[in-house]
Design a protein around this motif. Structure first.
Motif, PDB file in Angstrom:
ATOM      1  N   LEU A   1       0.828  -1.206   0.000  1.00 29.90           N
ATOM      2  CA  LEU A   1       0.000   0.000   0.000  1.00 29.90           C
ATOM      3  C   LEU A   1       0.863   1.257   0.000  1.00 29.90           C
ATOM      4  O   LEU A   1       0.581   2.218  -0.726  1.00 29.90           O
ATOM      5  N   ASP A   2       1.912   1.257   0.807  1.00 24.66           N
ATOM      6  CA  ASP A   2       2.786   2.434   0.884  1.00 24.66           C
ATOM      7  C   ASP A   2       3.473   2.719  -0.446  1.00 24.66           C
ATOM      8  O   ASP A   2       3.704   3.885  -0.800  1.00 24.66           O
ATOM      9  N   ARG A   3       3.824   1.668  -1.192  1.00 26.87           N
ATOM     10  CA  ARG A   3       4.506   1.833  -2.469  1.00 26.87           C
ATOM     11  C   ARG A   3       3.535   1.999  -3.636  1.00 26.87           C
ATOM     12  O   ARG A   3       3.956   2.060  -4.787  1.00 26.87           O
ATOM     13  N   GLY A   4       2.236   2.017  -3.358  1.00 29.07           N
ATOM     14  CA  GLY A   4       1.268   2.235  -4.415  1.00 29.07           C
ATOM     15  C   GLY A   4       1.022   1.038  -5.298  1.00 29.07           C
ATOM     16  O   GLY A   4       0.462   1.173  -6.385  1.00 29.07           O
ATOM     17  N   VAL A   5       1.430  -0.150  -4.843  1.00 27.82           N
ATOM     18  CA  VAL A   5       1.143  -1.365  -5.607  1.00 27.82           C
ATOM     19  C   VAL A   5      -0.345  -1.681  -5.531  1.00 27.82           C
ATOM     20  O   VAL A   5      -0.975  -2.056  -6.516  1.00 27.82           O
TER      21      VAL A   5
ATOM     22  N   ASP B   1     -15.315  -5.788   3.768  1.00 28.36           N
ATOM     23  CA  ASP B   1     -15.729  -4.413   4.001  1.00 28.36           C
ATOM     24  C   ASP B   1     -15.113  -3.427   3.004  1.00 28.36           C
ATOM     25  O   ASP B   1     -15.691  -2.369   2.749  1.00 28.36           O
ATOM     26  N   VAL B   2     -13.935  -3.742   2.492  1.00 23.46           N
ATOM     27  CA  VAL B   2     -13.253  -2.824   1.581  1.00 23.46           C
ATOM     28  C   VAL B   2     -12.830  -3.581   0.329  1.00 23.46           C
ATOM     29  O   VAL B   2     -12.816  -4.810   0.301  1.00 23.46           O
ATOM     30  N   THR B   3     -12.462  -2.828  -0.695  1.00 26.86           N
ATOM     31  CA  THR B   3     -12.030  -3.418  -1.956  1.00 26.86           C
ATOM     32  C   THR B   3     -10.644  -2.889  -2.314  1.00 26.86           C
ATOM     33  O   THR B   3     -10.451  -1.676  -2.424  1.00 26.86           O
ATOM     34  N   TYR B   4      -9.706  -3.809  -2.472  1.00 28.76           N
ATOM     35  CA  TYR B   4      -8.362  -3.432  -2.904  1.00 28.76           C
ATOM     36  C   TYR B   4      -8.240  -3.631  -4.410  1.00 28.76           C
ATOM     37  O   TYR B   4      -8.824  -4.558  -4.980  1.00 28.76           O
ATOM     38  N   GLU B   5      -7.454  -2.770  -5.035  1.00 33.92           N
ATOM     39  CA  GLU B   5      -7.214  -2.871  -6.468  1.00 33.92           C
ATOM     40  C   GLU B   5      -5.724  -2.766  -6.744  1.00 33.92           C
ATOM     41  O   GLU B   5      -4.994  -2.047  -6.045  1.00 33.92           O
ATOM     42  N   LEU B   6      -5.283  -3.472  -7.765  1.00 30.94           N
ATOM     43  CA  LEU B   6      -3.902  -3.402  -8.205  1.00 30.94           C
ATOM     44  C   LEU B   6      -3.739  -2.217  -9.151  1.00 30.94           C
ATOM     45  O   LEU B   6      -4.511  -2.057 -10.096  1.00 30.94           O
ATOM     46  N   THR B   7      -2.751  -1.381  -8.903  1.00 31.10           N
ATOM     47  CA  THR B   7      -2.520  -0.209  -9.738  1.00 31.10           C
ATOM     48  C   THR B   7      -1.650  -0.583 -10.942  1.00 31.10           C
ATOM     49  O   THR B   7      -1.002  -1.638 -10.967  1.00 31.10           O
ATOM     50  N   GLY B   8      -1.631   0.306 -11.934  1.00 32.46           N
ATOM     51  CA  GLY B   8      -0.764   0.080 -13.081  1.00 32.46           C
ATOM     52  C   GLY B   8       0.698   0.047 -12.685  1.00 32.46           C
ATOM     53  O   GLY B   8       1.477  -0.796 -13.149  1.00 32.46           O
ATOM     54  N   THR B   9       1.091   0.958 -11.802  1.00 29.72           N
ATOM     55  CA  THR B   9       2.464   0.965 -11.298  1.00 29.72           C
ATOM     56  C   THR B   9       2.761  -0.314 -10.547  1.00 29.72           C
ATOM     57  O   THR B   9       3.848  -0.893 -10.668  1.00 29.72           O
ATOM     58  N   GLY B  10       1.772  -0.751  -9.752  1.00 35.27           N
ATOM     59  CA  GLY B  10       1.952  -1.976  -8.981  1.00 35.27           C
ATOM     60  C   GLY B  10       2.122  -3.193  -9.862  1.00 35.27           C
ATOM     61  O   GLY B  10       2.919  -4.090  -9.561  1.00 35.27           O
ATOM     62  N   ARG B  11       1.389  -3.231 -10.962  1.00 29.19           N
ATOM     63  CA  ARG B  11       1.499  -4.354 -11.903  1.00 29.19           C
ATOM     64  C   ARG B  11       2.934  -4.463 -12.432  1.00 29.19           C
ATOM     65  O   ARG B  11       3.495  -5.563 -12.523  1.00 29.19           O
ATOM     66  N   GLU B  12       3.523  -3.310 -12.777  1.00 24.28           N
ATOM     67  CA  GLU B  12       4.890  -3.302 -13.285  1.00 24.28           C
ATOM     68  C   GLU B  12       5.894  -3.666 -12.187  1.00 24.28           C
ATOM     69  O   GLU B  12       6.855  -4.394 -12.426  1.00 24.28           O
ATOM     70  N   ARG B  13       5.657  -3.150 -10.982  1.00 28.52           N
ATOM     71  CA  ARG B  13       6.583  -3.435  -9.884  1.00 28.52           C
ATOM     72  C   ARG B  13       6.585  -4.926  -9.540  1.00 28.52           C
ATOM     73  O   ARG B  13       7.632  -5.513  -9.269  1.00 28.52           O
ATOM     74  N   LEU B  14       5.401  -5.537  -9.554  1.00 35.04           N
ATOM     75  CA  LEU B  14       5.315  -6.970  -9.277  1.00 35.04           C
ATOM     76  C   LEU B  14       5.966  -7.779 -10.390  1.00 35.04           C
ATOM     77  O   LEU B  14       6.602  -8.808 -10.131  1.00 35.04           O
TER      78      LEU B  14
ATOM     79  N   ARG C   1      14.660  -3.537  -0.348  1.00 33.39           N
ATOM     80  CA  ARG C   1      15.110  -2.916  -1.600  1.00 33.39           C
ATOM     81  C   ARG C   1      13.958  -2.729  -2.581  1.00 33.39           C
ATOM     82  O   ARG C   1      13.854  -1.678  -3.235  1.00 33.39           O
ATOM     83  N   THR C   2      13.074  -3.717  -2.708  1.00 33.35           N
ATOM     84  CA  THR C   2      12.039  -3.677  -3.747  1.00 33.35           C
ATOM     85  C   THR C   2      10.745  -3.015  -3.287  1.00 33.35           C
ATOM     86  O   THR C   2      10.079  -2.352  -4.068  1.00 33.35           O
ATOM     87  N   LEU C   3      10.402  -3.193  -1.989  1.00 31.82           N
ATOM     88  CA  LEU C   3       9.120  -2.678  -1.516  1.00 31.82           C
ATOM     89  C   LEU C   3       9.243  -1.748  -0.309  1.00 31.82           C
ATOM     90  O   LEU C   3       8.239  -1.249   0.186  1.00 31.82           O
ATOM     91  N   GLY C   4      10.461  -1.540   0.167  1.00 32.62           N
ATOM     92  CA  GLY C   4      10.640  -0.663   1.316  1.00 32.62           C
ATOM     93  C   GLY C   4      10.163  -1.260   2.611  1.00 32.62           C
ATOM     94  O   GLY C   4       9.925  -0.530   3.580  1.00 32.62           O
ATOM     95  N   LEU C   5      10.039  -2.595   2.683  1.00 30.46           N
ATOM     96  CA  LEU C   5       9.557  -3.257   3.887  1.00 30.46           C
ATOM     97  C   LEU C   5      10.677  -3.434   4.889  1.00 30.46           C
ATOM     98  O   LEU C   5      11.721  -4.036   4.590  1.00 30.46           O
ATOM     99  N   VAL C   6      10.497  -2.898   6.071  1.00 30.26           N
ATOM    100  CA  VAL C   6      11.455  -3.055   7.158  1.00 30.26           C
ATOM    101  C   VAL C   6      10.677  -3.573   8.362  1.00 30.26           C
ATOM    102  O   VAL C   6       9.776  -2.902   8.860  1.00 30.26           O
ATOM    103  N   LEU C   7      11.023  -4.769   8.818  1.00 34.60           N
ATOM    104  CA  LEU C   7      10.372  -5.345   9.992  1.00 34.60           C
ATOM    105  C   LEU C   7      11.265  -5.194  11.195  1.00 34.60           C
ATOM    106  O   LEU C   7      12.480  -5.415  11.125  1.00 34.60           O
ATOM    107  N   SER C   8      10.656  -4.841  12.323  1.00 35.07           N
ATOM    108  CA  SER C   8      11.442  -4.700  13.546  1.00 35.07           C
ATOM    109  C   SER C   8      11.800  -6.075  14.059  1.00 35.07           C
ATOM    110  O   SER C   8      11.075  -7.042  13.841  1.00 35.07           O
TER     111      SER C   8
END
Length: 260
Positions: free
Chosen positions: A143-147, A171-184, A253-260
């Motif tokens: 979500l943070d990276r706009g995927v 309750d909600v609907t998620y959608e894949l973005t055009g940028t997200g499609r390319e990133r994946l 590197r790819t998604l900016g995910l940092v876990l504590s």
């Protein structure tokens, strides 16, 4: 929820009430419950491995597995001299996750049990996709990276909300973005080649994190890719997975995910 089976005389499908008691009886036996939990990561396992996990003999395990197959909870496939068992589908795993929310905790009597419980909270599979801190963190990174777009990934209980922990969300609907499609695609996941008969994007409310984690065809494909890259590996015990050092670096590197 009503079930349907066959046409009525007027052409409409017949509606039946679901037999919750029968389904609950299949899960109620401790040995069968342990077998189902062992299968909840989506893998097919031989009867011997399930017998060992349940702490019963081969003959007793065979009886339990036959009941689970008859009840539609488990499927079986022969592989040479062995028979391998698998959950009938992700809905079975989702039902087990939902029961975990209301079930009393099992007593922890050893360091091994304590370590496994902690590991399940950190990273686990929910059928064929990732859950726990890792799964919820991955969803947040997407979500943070706009995927993905559509929500912030936080579960909020309230009168207007129908979602409950450990279940598929609606309750909600998620959608894949055009940028997200390319990133994946750069990550090795082709969103255009997901199984056509399965919803591409679903989410579960994670019972330990009270956040959303990614399910559906995209969640399964992304998880499979992370296993293929050896960014995550199977841990000791059912459903436990571990994020490798290479995986931690790759996801940052790819998604900016940092876990504590």
């Amino acid at each position: 929820m009503p079930n349907t089976a066959g046409p009525a005389p007027g052409g409409e499908p017949l509606k039946h009430q679901t037999d919750i008691a029968r389904a609950a009886a299949l899960i109620a036996d401790p040995s069968r419950a342990r077998m189902l939990k062992c299968l909840s990561d989506g893998r097919a396992l031989p009867a011997g491995a399930l017998a060992g996990e349940a702490g019963v003999g081969a003959a007793t395990a065979s009886v339990h597995l036959a009941r689970l197959v008859e009840g539609g909870f488990v499927t079986v496939e022969p592989r040479g001299r062995h028979r391998y068992y698998r959950l009938a589908g992700p809905d079975i795993s989702a039902a087990l996750e939902a029961l975990a929310v209301i079930a009393p905790p099992l007593p922890i009597t050893s360091l091994k049990q304590s370590n496994r419980t902690h590991a399940l909270h950190i990273a686990r599979t929910c059928y064929d996709h990732l859950a726990g801190q890792l799964g919820a963190g991955l969803m947040r990174a997407l979500l943070d990276r706009g995927v993905l777009t559509g929500h912030d990934g936080v579960h909020r209980a309230g009168r207007a909300a129908h979602d409950r922990p450990a279940s598929y969300g609606r309750d909600v609907t998620y959608e894949l973005t055009g940028t997200g499609r390319e990133r994946l695609r750069e990550l090795g996941v082709d969103a255009d080649r997901l199984p056509p008969r399965r919803p591409a994007i679903r989410y579960c409310v994670d019972w330990s994190e009270h956040r959303h984690h990614l399910a559906g065809g995209l969640g399964a494909a992304l998880t499979a890719r992370l296993f293929a890259l050896e960014w995550v590996r199977r841990g000791v015990g059912p459903r436990v997975v571990h994020l490798t050092d290479e995986g931690a670096a790759g996801l940052e590197r790819t998604l900016g995910l940092v876990l504590s």
